[in-house]
Design a protein around this motif. Structure first.
Motif, mmCIF file in Angstrom:
data_model
loop_
_atom_site.group_PDB
_atom_site.id
_atom_site.type_symbol
_atom_site.label_atom_id
_atom_site.label_comp_id
_atom_site.label_asym_id
_atom_site.label_seq_id
_atom_site.Cartn_x
_atom_site.Cartn_y
_atom_site.Cartn_z
ATOM 1 N N LEU A 130 -8.460 4.616 0.820
ATOM 2 C CA LEU A 130 -7.354 3.651 0.720
ATOM 3 C C LEU A 130 -6.080 4.457 0.957
ATOM 4 O O LEU A 130 -6.002 5.612 0.546
ATOM 5 C CB LEU A 130 -7.276 3.040 -0.686
ATOM 6 N N THR A 131 -5.088 3.838 1.578
ATOM 7 C CA THR A 131 -3.812 4.539 1.688
ATOM 8 C C THR A 131 -3.197 4.606 0.285
ATOM 9 O O THR A 131 -3.676 3.967 -0.639
ATOM 10 C CB THR A 131 -2.851 3.798 2.624
ATOM 11 N N VAL A 132 -2.141 5.392 0.120
ATOM 12 C CA VAL A 132 -1.581 5.586 -1.225
ATOM 13 C C VAL A 132 -1.136 4.250 -1.830
ATOM 14 O O VAL A 132 -1.422 3.956 -2.978
ATOM 15 C CB VAL A 132 -0.414 6.592 -1.192
ATOM 16 N N TYR A 133 -0.450 3.441 -1.038
ATOM 17 C CA TYR A 133 0.009 2.154 -1.563
ATOM 18 C C TYR A 133 -0.514 1.002 -0.718
ATOM 19 O O TYR A 133 -0.465 1.049 0.510
ATOM 20 C CB TYR A 133 1.545 2.082 -1.580
ATOM 21 N N THR A 134 -1.002 -0.029 -1.389
ATOM 22 C CA THR A 134 -1.321 -1.294 -0.741
ATOM 23 C C THR A 134 -0.566 -2.362 -1.517
ATOM 24 O O THR A 134 -0.769 -2.498 -2.723
ATOM 25 C CB THR A 134 -2.828 -1.594 -0.813
ATOM 26 N N SER A 135 0.316 -3.089 -0.853
ATOM 27 C CA SER A 135 1.077 -4.132 -1.545
ATOM 28 C C SER A 135 0.599 -5.491 -1.084
ATOM 29 O O SER A 135 0.431 -5.732 0.111
ATOM 30 C CB SER A 135 2.579 -4.012 -1.246
ATOM 31 N N LEU A 143 -9.381 -0.012 7.360
ATOM 32 C CA LEU A 143 -8.089 0.372 7.947
ATOM 33 C C LEU A 143 -7.706 1.820 7.639
ATOM 34 O O LEU A 143 -7.434 2.611 8.546
ATOM 35 C CB LEU A 143 -6.995 -0.610 7.478
ATOM 36 N N GLY A 144 -7.687 2.183 6.350
ATOM 37 C CA GLY A 144 -7.288 3.541 5.986
ATOM 38 C C GLY A 144 -8.242 4.583 6.541
ATOM 39 O O GLY A 144 -7.825 5.619 7.066
ATOM 40 N N ARG A 145 -9.534 4.283 6.444
ATOM 41 C CA ARG A 145 -10.528 5.251 6.920
ATOM 42 C C ARG A 145 -10.416 5.456 8.422
ATOM 43 O O ARG A 145 -10.499 6.571 8.922
ATOM 44 C CB ARG A 145 -11.933 4.762 6.595
ATOM 45 N N VAL A 149 0.137 -1.743 3.985
ATOM 46 C CA VAL A 149 -0.445 -0.459 3.595
ATOM 47 C C VAL A 149 0.457 0.675 4.069
ATOM 48 O O VAL A 149 1.058 0.598 5.143
ATOM 49 C CB VAL A 149 -1.874 -0.266 4.156
ATOM 50 N N GLU A 150 0.550 1.717 3.254
ATOM 51 C CA GLU A 150 1.451 2.840 3.560
ATOM 52 C C GLU A 150 1.147 3.993 2.622
ATOM 53 O O GLU A 150 0.445 3.823 1.626
ATOM 54 C CB GLU A 150 2.913 2.405 3.372
ATOM 55 N N LEU A 175 -9.483 1.348 -10.195
ATOM 56 C CA LEU A 175 -10.665 1.242 -9.333
ATOM 57 C C LEU A 175 -11.303 2.622 -9.209
ATOM 58 O O LEU A 175 -10.725 3.547 -8.624
ATOM 59 C CB LEU A 175 -10.278 0.714 -7.944
ATOM 60 N N ALA A 176 -12.499 2.765 -9.780
ATOM 61 C CA ALA A 176 -13.129 4.074 -9.892
ATOM 62 C C ALA A 176 -13.466 4.688 -8.530
ATOM 63 O O ALA A 176 -13.277 5.876 -8.302
ATOM 64 C CB ALA A 176 -14.402 3.953 -10.733
ATOM 65 N N ASP A 177 -13.936 3.842 -7.627
ATOM 66 C CA ASP A 177 -14.337 4.267 -6.289
ATOM 67 C C ASP A 177 -13.324 5.088 -5.546
ATOM 68 O O ASP A 177 -13.655 5.995 -4.790
ATOM 69 C CB ASP A 177 -14.500 2.974 -5.467
ATOM 70 N N THR A 178 -12.044 4.702 -5.713
ATOM 71 C CA THR A 178 -10.986 5.293 -4.913
ATOM 72 C C THR A 178 -9.924 5.979 -5.769
ATOM 73 O O THR A 178 -8.989 6.560 -5.235
ATOM 74 C CB THR A 178 -10.300 4.201 -4.060
#
Lengths: 473, 212
Positions: free
Chosen positions: A264-269, A255-257, A216-217, B125-128
């Motif tokens: 969510l962080t901008v990118y999750t790979s 995690l992001g929260r 995540v990043e 994903l609508a939520d986020t």
């Protein structure tokens, strides 16, 4: 407490700009988190924490099984798994891969695990160029410093510090606009991404049923690191495992929260193996290096092994009244704040910095915000007991122990205790319930140090027992 | 003894586990999928993307979507992914848009110099306000990564409620793709003095076009 620890704390406390920077940054992260986990927007937050704790507990308790499952699935998708007992082993694996592929330039995305084993220094020592690509990490690499905070590594630096280091290292003169500084880093690093032979990442999670690495990043540097070079190597501690891809539905929400207040962080790979047939881009090789480096040792204690549940969100740092005053660089290792205070002594031995488990008010804020519910205050207490046991073994702090032995002797003999409290009642002079002046015989050594920061409440003139007696019943 | 053997031995010894012992069943994965109407999912998706400073369009037809893309790409260079959907609606025919790359070197050079990358998405994903990109011959990784602008054109029926629905439809993403990437808003950093800057490494400008 060692003098280095003391000195670093004093230096941080007496720097008003730094105090302000720590206070503002952690305060902002706290308020963002508070909004993101509010029961109005996320009523299931507590349920998610309970689930995450249960999943981590299960995984850690059966770690060998999940490590083997992970390995099988990485191999099934065409990847490679390497096992490393120490940081030296990790460097050896990477040097071996670099040599056989004739590689010279490595791009890296942020990883606390590689900070922990000083990977860049080891690789550079062998003539490889290893460039950090997260903006904050890039800046501190140029300054040869270690991260100040798990998620905000350059929290302690100002735009002027950045301008200085860019001038020295990149030849850019007097650029103090943050937006321009960021774009300069983008240009320099973009060139590195496109030329790099190897990309090294960490791993936020290792997923056993998929043989996958999750990252995540926010910047996109981890995506570039794992997409552009021909070889991707992920370095991860063995505790990063979770059983199933579906568990990410729990962990990603936390995690992001918890870290930055982002749903969510901008990118999750979610990466599993090298590129597949007919794919136009992506790495041709996928390696995972599983690192022990002290982690297996932590498993031995059934209570303290929960320290390995940590997902490195940094929330405990932001909420810790001690971290918020003494900052990240006062801590003896790369892991700072409450999580650093519990894992450092377990990795390096309680003797390495005996003051560390005591540098806490045990207020419990860390445990309250921990997304995987690690009982940090309880572990701190156990570590304090370990420190005292080790001091006893090594006959350290004999004077302190003598004081407490005397106290125990007096306190467990009622007559003697009454006489002592009567004597204490005569101490003076007093004012507003405090002793104005502490008698010279008491004001020595550690007591003097203690009193330098505190007022001593004056003992009551009459004890409770005396008052009880006077009331005649 | 290899490092592998030594680590597994130490893990087992310190946990008191016998080699190969099957663990008790893990806690059930926590998957909860709310009932949300199609219209609400679309509205929520666009609202979340806007909140992240992304630009959005709810296109009533494929033609509207292409027109929107054409307005942004006019006079610029763009790379479109090999997603069949983009070809079907005619995005790949727009002036200045290159597509159909099958050679890595050419793709990389085009993406490194293009101003705009155009992709579809496997899901949203609508939520986020998230785009889900599964790497494949149709969707290369660099198109949504190297150019400073990313435009994603997503059929409305691909909008899911959130992570739970995604992992319920794809409990094992690794069996389908080597790389599943979730994109939630433009690339950003706040590493210097906590000041937000967009577009540090990935695209700083993102457009999400939902097509009915």
């Amino acid at each position: 407490m060692s003098t280095t620890f003391d000195r670093k704390i004093d230096a941080t406390l007496s720097d008003p700009r730094l105090q302000n920077a720590i206070y503002k940054a952690t305060g902002r992260l706290m308020s963002h988190r508070k909004i993101a986990v509010d029961s109005d927007v996320l009523p299931e937050f507590e349920e998610l924490r309970t689930q995450a704790n249960a999943v981590k507990r299960h995984t850690i308790e059966n770690l060998d099984w999940y490590l083997e499952q992970f390995e099988r699935n990485v191999l099934a998708h065409g990847g490679h798994v390497h096992w490393a007992r120490t940081g030296t082993d990790v460097a050896d694996v990477i040097l071996g891969l670099a040599k056989s592929r004739n590689a010279s330039l490595i791009v890296k995305s942020k990883s606390m695990t590689t900070e922990e084993i000083d990977l860049n220094e080891r690789l550079e020592h062998h003539g490889l160029e290893s460039v950090e690509t997260d903006l904050g990490e890039y800046i501190i690499q140029l300054k040869h410093e270690r991260p100040y905070h798990i998620v905000a590594p350059a929290l302690h630096l100002t735009r002027y510090d950045v301008a200085n280091v860019f001038e020295k290292k990149l030849g850019v003169e007097n650029e103090t606009e943050i937006e321009n500084q960021t774009m300069i880093a983008r240009r320099v690093l973009r060139d590195k991404f496109l030329r790099a032979d190897i990309g090294i990442s960490g791993a936020n999670f290792l997923i056993a049923d998929s043989g996958a690495v999750a990252l995540v990043e926010n910047e996109g540097n981890a995506r570039l690191t794992t997409s552009a070079p021909k070889v991707h190597i992920a370095v991860a501690g063995i505790e990063k495992l979770i059983p199933r891809a579906q568990d990410l539905a729990t962990f990603l929400k936390l995690l992001g929260r918890s870290g930055t207040g982002q749903p969510l962080t901008v990118y999750t790979s979610f990466l599993s193996g090298p590129r597949r047939e007919d794919e136009v881009d992506g790495p041709e090789e996928f390696h995972v290096i599983l690192l022990d480096s002290g982690r297996t040792k932590l498993l031995a204690d059934p209570d303290k092994r929960q320290s390995l549940y940590c997902i490195r969100c940094g929330a405990c740092l932001n909420h810790c009244p001690v971290y918020r005053k003494i900052g990240g660089h006062s801590f003896p290792w790369v892991y700072s704040g409450p999580i650093g205070a519990i894992i450092t002594p377990q990795f390096h031995g309680v003797e390495s910095e005996p003051g560390l488990p005591f540098a806490s008010s045990l207020c419990g804020a860390c445990a309250e915000v921990c997304p995987v519910k690690i009982d940090i205050p309880k572990i701190l207490l156990e570590l304090r007991a370990d420190v005292k046991a080790s001091e006893k073994r090594h006959a350290v702090n004999e004077a302190e122990r003598a004081v407490f032995r005397t106290f125990a002797y007096v306190a467990s003999r009622p007559k003697l205790w009454q006489r002592a409290t009567k004597l204490a009642a005569r101490l003076g002079p007093r004012g507003q319930g405090y002793l104005k002046k502490v008698p010279g015989f008491m004001n020595v050594g550690p007591v003097r140090a203690w009193l330098s920061q505190r007022d001593l409440p004056a003992p009551a003139e009459k004890s409770f027992r005396e008052m009880w007696k006077e009331r005649g019943r | 003894m290899t490092a592998r053997e030594a680590i597994l031995r130490d893990v087992r010894r310190n946990l008191g586990r016998a080699e190969g012992a099957t663990p008790p069943p893990p806690p059930e994965p926590r998957i909860r999928i709310p009932e949300v109407s199609r219209e609400d999912r679309i509205a929520r998706m666009l609202e979340r993307v806007s909140a992240l400073a992304g630009k959005t369009l709810h296109a009533r037809s494929a033609g509207d979507a292409v027109e929107y893309v054409a307005a942004r790409t006019a006079g610029q260079t763009a790379v479109a992914s090999n997603a069949p959907f983009l070809r079907q609606i005619g995005v790949t025919e727009l002036p200045g848009v290159q597509s159909g790359f099958t050679d890595e070197r050419n793709l990389r050079e085009a993406c490194a110099s293009a101003e705009i990358g155009i992709t579809s998405a496997d899901y949203a994903l609508a939520d986020t306000g998230t785009l889900v990109m599964m790497a494949s011959p149709a969707e290369a990784r660099l198109v949504s990564l190297l150019p400073p602008v990313h435009m994603a054109i997503v059929p409305a029926e691909r909008i899911l409620t959130g992570l739970d629905e995604l992992f319920s439809l794809h409990p094992l993403p690794a069996s389908e793709t080597s790389s599943m990437v979730l994109i939630t808003g433009p690339s950003r950093t706040a590493d210097i003095e906590q000041i937000l800057v967009r577009g540090v490494h990935g695209p700083g400008e993102i457009h999400v076009v939902v097509v009915d």
